[in-house]
Scaffold this active site. Structure first.
Site, PDB file in Angstrom:
ATOM      1  N   GLU A 100      57.860  54.491  77.452  1.00 16.88           N
ATOM      2  CA  GLU A 100      58.763  53.532  77.980  1.00 16.88           C
ATOM      3  C   GLU A 100      59.264  53.699  79.423  1.00 16.88           C
ATOM      4  O   GLU A 100      59.160  52.516  79.978  1.00 16.88           O
ATOM      5  CB  GLU A 100      59.982  53.761  77.107  1.00 16.88           C
ATOM      6  CG  GLU A 100      59.727  53.737  75.444  1.00 16.88           C
ATOM      7  CD  GLU A 100      59.430  55.002  74.977  1.00 16.88           C
ATOM      8  OE1 GLU A 100      58.829  55.954  75.459  1.00 16.88           O
ATOM      9  OE2 GLU A 100      59.810  55.445  73.850  1.00 16.88           O
ATOM     10  N   CYS A 148      64.802  58.358  76.078  1.00 18.94           N
ATOM     11  CA  CYS A 148      64.447  56.834  76.457  1.00 18.94           C
ATOM     12  C   CYS A 148      65.173  55.889  75.856  1.00 18.94           C
ATOM     13  O   CYS A 148      65.259  54.717  76.403  1.00 18.94           O
ATOM     14  CB  CYS A 148      62.907  56.860  75.729  1.00 18.94           C
ATOM     15  SG  CYS A 148      61.664  57.913  76.590  1.00 18.94           S
ATOM     16  N   ALA A 201      27.348  72.124  60.617  1.00 21.94           N
ATOM     17  CA  ALA A 201      26.129  71.539  60.781  1.00 21.94           C
ATOM     18  C   ALA A 201      24.913  72.313  59.804  1.00 21.94           C
ATOM     19  O   ALA A 201      25.231  73.420  59.720  1.00 21.94           O
ATOM     20  CB  ALA A 201      25.381  71.465  62.147  1.00 21.94           C
ATOM     21  N   ARG A 223      31.686  81.391  55.316  1.00 25.02           N
ATOM     22  CA  ARG A 223      32.791  82.261  54.524  1.00 25.02           C
ATOM     23  C   ARG A 223      34.088  81.760  54.905  1.00 25.02           C
ATOM     24  O   ARG A 223      34.947  81.339  53.997  1.00 25.02           O
ATOM     25  CB  ARG A 223      32.654  83.486  54.674  1.00 25.02           C
ATOM     26  CG  ARG A 223      31.612  84.099  53.659  1.00 25.02           C
ATOM     27  CD  ARG A 223      31.482  85.481  53.886  1.00 25.02           C
ATOM     28  NE  ARG A 223      30.452  85.823  54.918  1.00 25.02           N
ATOM     29  CZ  ARG A 223      30.132  87.061  55.244  1.00 25.02           C
ATOM     30  NH1 ARG A 223      30.407  88.162  54.527  1.00 25.02           N
ATOM     31  NH2 ARG A 223      29.127  87.222  56.130  1.00 25.02           N
ATOM     32  N   LEU A 229      34.950  78.793  56.077  1.00 21.90           N
ATOM     33  CA  LEU A 229      34.955  77.210  55.720  1.00 21.90           C
ATOM     34  C   LEU A 229      35.406  77.402  54.072  1.00 21.90           C
ATOM     35  O   LEU A 229      36.299  76.471  53.577  1.00 21.90           O
ATOM     36  CB  LEU A 229      33.965  76.527  55.932  1.00 21.90           C
ATOM     37  CG  LEU A 229      33.510  76.141  57.556  1.00 21.90           C
ATOM     38  CD1 LEU A 229      32.081  75.867  57.857  1.00 21.90           C
ATOM     39  CD2 LEU A 229      34.636  75.086  58.090  1.00 21.90           C
TER      40      LEU A 229
HETATM   41  N1  LIG Z   1      25.572  75.791  61.516  1.00 22.98           N
HETATM   42  C1  LIG Z   1      26.771  75.800  61.614  1.00 22.98           C
HETATM   43  O1  LIG Z   1      27.752  74.745  62.076  1.00 22.98           O
HETATM   44  C2  LIG Z   1      27.581  77.040  62.038  1.00 22.98           C
HETATM   45  C3  LIG Z   1      29.013  76.986  62.446  1.00 22.98           C
HETATM   46  C4  LIG Z   1      29.274  78.325  62.694  1.00 22.98           C
HETATM   47  C5  LIG Z   1      28.505  79.562  62.426  1.00 22.98           C
HETATM   48  N2  LIG Z   1      27.277  79.367  61.954  1.00 22.98           N
HETATM   49  C6  LIG Z   1      26.541  80.514  61.533  1.00 22.98           C
HETATM   50  O2  LIG Z   1      27.335  81.076  60.441  1.00 22.98           O
HETATM   51  C7  LIG Z   1      27.056  82.633  60.504  1.00 22.98           C
HETATM   52  C8  LIG Z   1      28.413  83.197  60.147  1.00 22.98           C
HETATM   53  O3  LIG Z   1      28.934  82.836  58.669  1.00 22.98           O
HETATM   54  P1  LIG Z   1      29.563  83.549  57.776  1.00 22.98           P
HETATM   55  O4  LIG Z   1      29.789  82.756  56.607  1.00 22.98           O
HETATM   56  O5  LIG Z   1      28.416  84.942  57.862  1.00 22.98           O
HETATM   57  O6  LIG Z   1      30.740  84.304  58.576  1.00 22.98           O
HETATM   58  P2  LIG Z   1      31.965  83.672  59.033  1.00 22.98           P
HETATM   59  O7  LIG Z   1      32.516  82.662  58.192  1.00 22.98           O
HETATM   60  O8  LIG Z   1      32.015  83.484  60.666  1.00 22.98           O
HETATM   61  O9  LIG Z   1      32.880  84.868  59.118  1.00 22.98           O
HETATM   62  C9  LIG Z   1      33.315  85.653  57.848  1.00 22.98           C
HETATM   63  C10 LIG Z   1      34.118  86.917  58.077  1.00 22.98           C
HETATM   64  O10 LIG Z   1      35.242  86.463  58.619  1.00 22.98           O
HETATM   65  C11 LIG Z   1      36.058  87.600  58.053  1.00 22.98           C
HETATM   66  N3  LIG Z   1      37.308  87.120  57.373  1.00 22.98           N
HETATM   67  C12 LIG Z   1      38.681  87.543  57.391  1.00 22.98           C
HETATM   68  N4  LIG Z   1      39.491  87.002  56.941  1.00 22.98           N
HETATM   69  C13 LIG Z   1      38.845  86.084  56.050  1.00 22.98           C
HETATM   70  C14 LIG Z   1      39.013  84.874  55.382  1.00 22.98           C
HETATM   71  N5  LIG Z   1      40.298  84.476  54.733  1.00 22.98           N
HETATM   72  N6  LIG Z   1      38.090  84.211  54.801  1.00 22.98           N
HETATM   73  C15 LIG Z   1      36.856  84.153  55.187  1.00 22.98           C
HETATM   74  N7  LIG Z   1      36.402  85.262  55.958  1.00 22.98           N
HETATM   75  C16 LIG Z   1      37.509  86.207  56.499  1.00 22.98           C
HETATM   76  C17 LIG Z   1      35.234  88.687  57.176  1.00 22.98           C
HETATM   77  O11 LIG Z   1      34.806  89.614  57.975  1.00 22.98           O
HETATM   78  P3  LIG Z   1      35.462  90.943  57.550  1.00 22.98           P
HETATM   79  O12 LIG Z   1      35.289  91.404  56.244  1.00 22.98           O
HETATM   80  O13 LIG Z   1      35.311  91.839  58.715  1.00 22.98           O
HETATM   81  O14 LIG Z   1      37.080  90.863  57.560  1.00 22.98           O
HETATM   82  C18 LIG Z   1      34.129  87.636  56.783  1.00 22.98           C
HETATM   83  O15 LIG Z   1      32.927  88.116  56.512  1.00 22.98           O
HETATM   84  C19 LIG Z   1      26.539  82.906  61.912  1.00 22.98           C
HETATM   85  O16 LIG Z   1      25.303  83.504  61.722  1.00 22.98           O
HETATM   86  C20 LIG Z   1      26.618  81.519  62.539  1.00 22.98           C
HETATM   87  O17 LIG Z   1      25.435  81.206  63.493  1.00 22.98           O
HETATM   88  C21 LIG Z   1      26.826  78.262  61.896  1.00 22.98           C
END
Ligand SMILES: NC(=O)c1ccc[n+]([C@@H]2O[C@H](COP(=O)([O-])OP(=O)(O)OC[C@H]3O[C@@H](n4cnc5c(N)ncnc54)[C@H](OP(=O)(O)O)[C@@H]3O)[C@@H](O)[C@H]2O)c1
Length: 333
Positions: free
Chosen positions: A51, A86, A156, A276, A278
């Site tokens: 405004e 405003c 992705a 994980r 997500l």
């Molecule tokens: N294609 C894509 O769009 C994309 C995007 C991002 C990543 N990535 C790939 O995904 C892979 C990793 O994925 P990911 O599923 O293994 O791991 P992540 O989701 O990145 O991490 C998971 C880790 O986070 C920690 N964590 C703590 N609190 C949590 C909670 N509330 N919920 C979930 N996790 C929690 C845990 O480790 P602790 O047990 O140590 O606490 C768990 O193992 C990578 O290799 C990466 O390259 C791909």
């Protein structure tokens, strides 16, 4: 009044990458014979509101023309924040009528701006293109209404549903590339649109991402990650001084994280993975949008993408990539 409000929405969007945590607002001043004689949009945080900018524009370009109506996409403020109210300015400028798109949910305003104008004898019309005005500020509205940031999940995956290669022993992991240069750019635009960006612990370890907004103009988002077991290397690029970083280590429950982000005034968070994190968020059902990019390659085995129904999503084809988008709230046409 709709055509003036549409112009307000165009103006509001000019602040898109810079005004957070303020809302995006546009305003136009209209003369008695329907001509726009002043335009403005809310400047970056701490700067003048729409405004005030519209009146300044009027004084510069149309100083001799009387203003009849102010049209503004969000209710004018009535409190002292970083700038004076405003509503006081509008009353002082002797405007006959004010047309408002939607109410400001901020408890410091929430109807009081309109009440102040009406008490000063100004005719106030509300709700013009209300849904459009609410949609533009869905992040800001979410923070004030639900006391949590607006949450966008983005990942992705390959055509056969994998987000990453399976872990291969110690050390650097091979990276799966699904996005193209074009879709990468779109993701950076999403980063500029949101106040925070988040990834899980394993993604920081495997990918060592910077999580900046380098392929789009705008501010770098605040980076957020988790580290329950103190596995993150302090030298990781997520801790660079290019943007602030928040790490949750004691309590990584999604609901609690959203409450804490809200208490820091963060109105939106883009979660970019991994699977994980997500899945944890999807299971908690605290999210507002889903953006899934599906490439055409297959890898046979890998880290599975989160389990979520994509059937309800809007599908766009960008060259060889399919983009699935879902929003909890239906965007107005
Ligand atoms: N294609 C894509 O769009 C994309 C995007 C991002 C990543 N990535 C790939 O995904 C892979 C990793 O994925 P990911 O599923 O293994 O791991 P992540 O989701 O990145 O991490 C998971 C880790 O986070 C920690 N964590 C703590 N609190 C949590 C909670 N509330 N919920 C979930 N996790 C929690 C845990 O480790 P602790 O047990 O140590 O606490 C768990 O193992 C990578 O290799 C990466 O390259 C791909």
């Amino acid at each position: 009044m709709e055509k003036y409000m549409r112009r307000c929405l165009q103006l509001a969007r000019l602040g898109e990458y810079y005004v957070a945590p303020n809302p995006m607002v546009g305003a136009v001043l209209v003369s008695a014979d329907g001509v726009i004689v002043g335009e403005g949009f809310t400047a970056p945080y701490g700067g003048p509101h729409a405004e005030r900018c519209a009146f300044a524009d009027h004084d510069l370009r149309f100083p001799g023309v009387a203003v009849d109506t102010l049209v503004v996409s969000l209710e004018p403020c009535c409190h002292y924040g970083k700038t004076p109210p405003c509503a006081d300015l509008i009353i002082r400028r002797g405007v006959r009528r004010v047309v408002v798109g939607c109410l400001d949910p901020n408890p410091l305003v929430a109807g009081k701006g309109i009440e102040k104008l009406r008490n000063a004898g100004i005719e106030v019309v509300t709700g013009v293109l209300e849904q459009h005005c609410q949609w533009v500020n869905r992040r800001f509205i979410c923070l004030h209404k639900h006391h949590r940031p607006y949450v966008i999940l983005k990942w992705a995956q390959t055509a056969d549903g994998f987000m990453a290669y399976l872990p291969q022993g110690e050390g650097e992991q091979p990276r799966l590339h699904v996005s193209t240069d074009l879709t990468k750019r779109l993701v950076h635009r999403m980063r500029a649109e949101n106040m925070a960006i988040m990834v899980g612990t394993q993604t920081v370890i495997n990918d060592n991402p910077r999580l900046l907004c380098t392929h789009w103009s705008g501010r770098n988002p605040i980076r957020v990650t988790l580290d329950r077991h103190h596995r993150l290397n302090p030298e990781s690029r997520i801790f660079s001084d290019e943007a602030p970083t928040i790490v949750y280590s004691d309590d990584t429950d999604w609901r609690h994280i959203t409450e804490d982000l809200a208490s820091r005034g963060i109105h939106s968070v883009l979660v970019e993975g991994g699977a994980r994190l997500l899945q944890h968020i999807i299971d908690s059902d605290i999210y507002d949008e889903l953006h899934v990019e599906v490439g055409e390659q297959t890898i046979g085995q890998g880290v599975m993408a989160p389990k979520v129904e994509l059937k309800q999503c809007r599908l766009t084809q960008i060259r060889q990539q399919r983009l699935y988008e879902w929003t909890r709230q239906t965007p107005p046409l």
